[in-house]
Design a protein around this motif. Structure first.
Motif, PDB file in Angstrom:
ATOM      1  N   PHE A  29       1.370  39.747 -85.052  1.00 28.01           N
ATOM      2  CA  PHE A  29       1.651  41.174 -85.153  1.00 28.01           C
ATOM      3  C   PHE A  29       1.450  41.872 -83.812  1.00 28.01           C
ATOM      4  O   PHE A  29       1.942  42.965 -83.574  1.00 28.01           O
ATOM      5  N   LEU A  30       0.750  41.209 -82.878  1.00 23.54           N
ATOM      6  CA  LEU A  30       0.568  41.777 -81.540  1.00 23.54           C
ATOM      7  C   LEU A  30       1.858  41.783 -80.722  1.00 23.54           C
ATOM      8  O   LEU A  30       1.937  42.476 -79.711  1.00 23.54           O
ATOM      9  N   ASP A  31       2.876  41.037 -81.163  1.00 24.44           N
ATOM     10  CA  ASP A  31       4.164  41.052 -80.469  1.00 24.44           C
ATOM     11  C   ASP A  31       4.742  42.466 -80.419  1.00 24.44           C
ATOM     12  O   ASP A  31       5.398  42.850 -79.452  1.00 24.44           O
ATOM     13  N   ILE A  32       4.507  43.232 -81.480  1.00 19.68           N
ATOM     14  CA  ILE A  32       4.994  44.611 -81.531  1.00 19.68           C
ATOM     15  C   ILE A  32       4.359  45.419 -80.399  1.00 19.68           C
ATOM     16  O   ILE A  32       5.032  46.174 -79.700  1.00 19.68           O
ATOM     17  N   ALA A  34       3.084  44.128 -77.631  1.00 22.87           N
ATOM     18  CA  ALA A  34       3.522  43.550 -76.358  1.00 22.87           C
ATOM     19  C   ALA A  34       4.840  44.172 -75.901  1.00 22.87           C
ATOM     20  O   ALA A  34       5.015  44.499 -74.726  1.00 22.87           O
ATOM     21  N   VAL A  35       5.771  44.357 -76.840  1.00 26.21           N
ATOM     22  CA  VAL A  35       7.058  44.965 -76.490  1.00 26.21           C
ATOM     23  C   VAL A  35       6.917  46.486 -76.380  1.00 26.21           C
ATOM     24  O   VAL A  35       7.480  47.103 -75.479  1.00 26.21           O
ATOM     25  N   GLY A  36       6.154  47.070 -77.285  1.00 26.12           N
ATOM     26  CA  GLY A  36       5.978  48.526 -77.271  1.00 26.12           C
ATOM     27  C   GLY A  36       5.368  49.051 -75.983  1.00 26.12           C
ATOM     28  O   GLY A  36       5.644  50.187 -75.575  1.00 26.12           O
ATOM     29  N   GLY A 143      -7.505  34.727 -74.427  1.00 27.69           N
ATOM     30  CA  GLY A 143      -6.393  33.894 -74.003  1.00 27.69           C
ATOM     31  C   GLY A 143      -5.470  34.606 -73.039  1.00 27.69           C
ATOM     32  O   GLY A 143      -5.677  35.765 -72.696  1.00 27.69           O
ATOM     33  N   HIS A 144      -4.459  33.879 -72.604  1.00 27.04           N
ATOM     34  CA  HIS A 144      -3.463  34.412 -71.678  1.00 27.04           C
ATOM     35  C   HIS A 144      -2.159  34.636 -72.425  1.00 27.04           C
ATOM     36  O   HIS A 144      -1.735  33.790 -73.205  1.00 27.04           O
ATOM     37  N   THR A 145      -1.536  35.773 -72.167  1.00 27.47           N
ATOM     38  CA  THR A 145      -0.241  36.067 -72.780  1.00 27.47           C
ATOM     39  C   THR A 145       0.773  36.374 -71.679  1.00 27.47           C
ATOM     40  O   THR A 145       0.432  36.910 -70.633  1.00 27.47           O
ATOM     41  N   THR A 146       2.010  36.012 -71.953  1.00 26.03           N
ATOM     42  CA  THR A 146       3.092  36.266 -71.005  1.00 26.03           C
ATOM     43  C   THR A 146       4.265  36.873 -71.762  1.00 26.03           C
ATOM     44  O   THR A 146       4.641  36.388 -72.828  1.00 26.03           O
ATOM     45  N   THR A 147       4.803  37.945 -71.207  1.00 26.78           N
ATOM     46  CA  THR A 147       5.992  38.588 -71.748  1.00 26.78           C
ATOM     47  C   THR A 147       7.033  38.578 -70.641  1.00 26.78           C
ATOM     48  O   THR A 147       6.830  39.195 -69.597  1.00 26.78           O
TER      49      THR A 147
END
Length: 196
Positions: A29-32, A34-36, A143-147
């Protein structure tokens, strides 16, 4: 969240100043978020459980998000108004979150909207949020996230097909290749150590 390291790759210098249909893979649900975080001018197409949620519902309705159960055909004019106001439309073409880090079959809705509204498609590849907060979990892990924001695909680009069905298949194939490259680049032998 201090133990999450966020990286945004924007080699195309995308500013989201020209409306588009944005597509991204979906595993958390964090994808929202990340894009927002990329632009305030994005309207999300959301599932009913988000739209009617006692936690998120009021916020997404105030933000003008659109429930996909209302149907793409019924939403074109509503979304056209938003596009004319400068908003891009965000769609997770898989339709649901993946539980195993794989990208599921793309549905045609995003590509239908892009055709109806004559909009570019902006693919965004998201990596890492499936480990930070996997589907079914509400505890945030470090952790590490990449967009990664990829090049726009214009409505008249023949490399990605000439109709909705062809564009759905070809863009899905392209997207999965880009995601595979990202995983090979980022998932070294230590990547899943904390999870194990």
């Amino acid at each position: 969240y201090p133990s999450i390291r966020r990286k945004i790759v924007n080699s195309t210098n995308e500013k989201f100043d020209k409306p588009a249909v944005i597509i991204a893979n979906h595993s958390s649900f964090l994808d929202i978020l990340a894009v927002g975080l990329l632009s305030p001018k994005i309207i999300f197409l959301v599932s009913d459980w988000v739209y009617n949620s006692p936690i998120f519902g009021k916020g997404v309705r105030l933000a003008g998000f659109y429930p996909v159960s209302s149907g793409m055909d019924n939403g074109v004019e509503h979304l056209r108004d938003k596009v004319e106001q400068g908003f891009s439309i965000m769609v997770f073409p898989e339709g649901t979150r993946s539980e195993d880090n794989s990208i599921k079959r793309f549905h045609k809705g995003a590509f239908y909207l892009a055709e109806q509204l004559n909009l570019d498609i902006i693919p965004i590849v998201i990596h890492g949020y499936s480990e930070v907060c996997p589907k079914g979990d509400f505890i945030l892990n470090g952790g590490h996230t990449t967009t990664a924001i990829l090049n726009r695909i214009s409505p008249d680009n023949p490399d990605f097909g000439n109709n909705v069905a062809e564009r759905t298949k070809k863009i899905s194939t392209f997207f999965k290749q880009e995601y595979r490259k990202m995983r090979l680049d980022l998932e070294d032998p230590d990547y899943f150590k904390a999870k194990l």
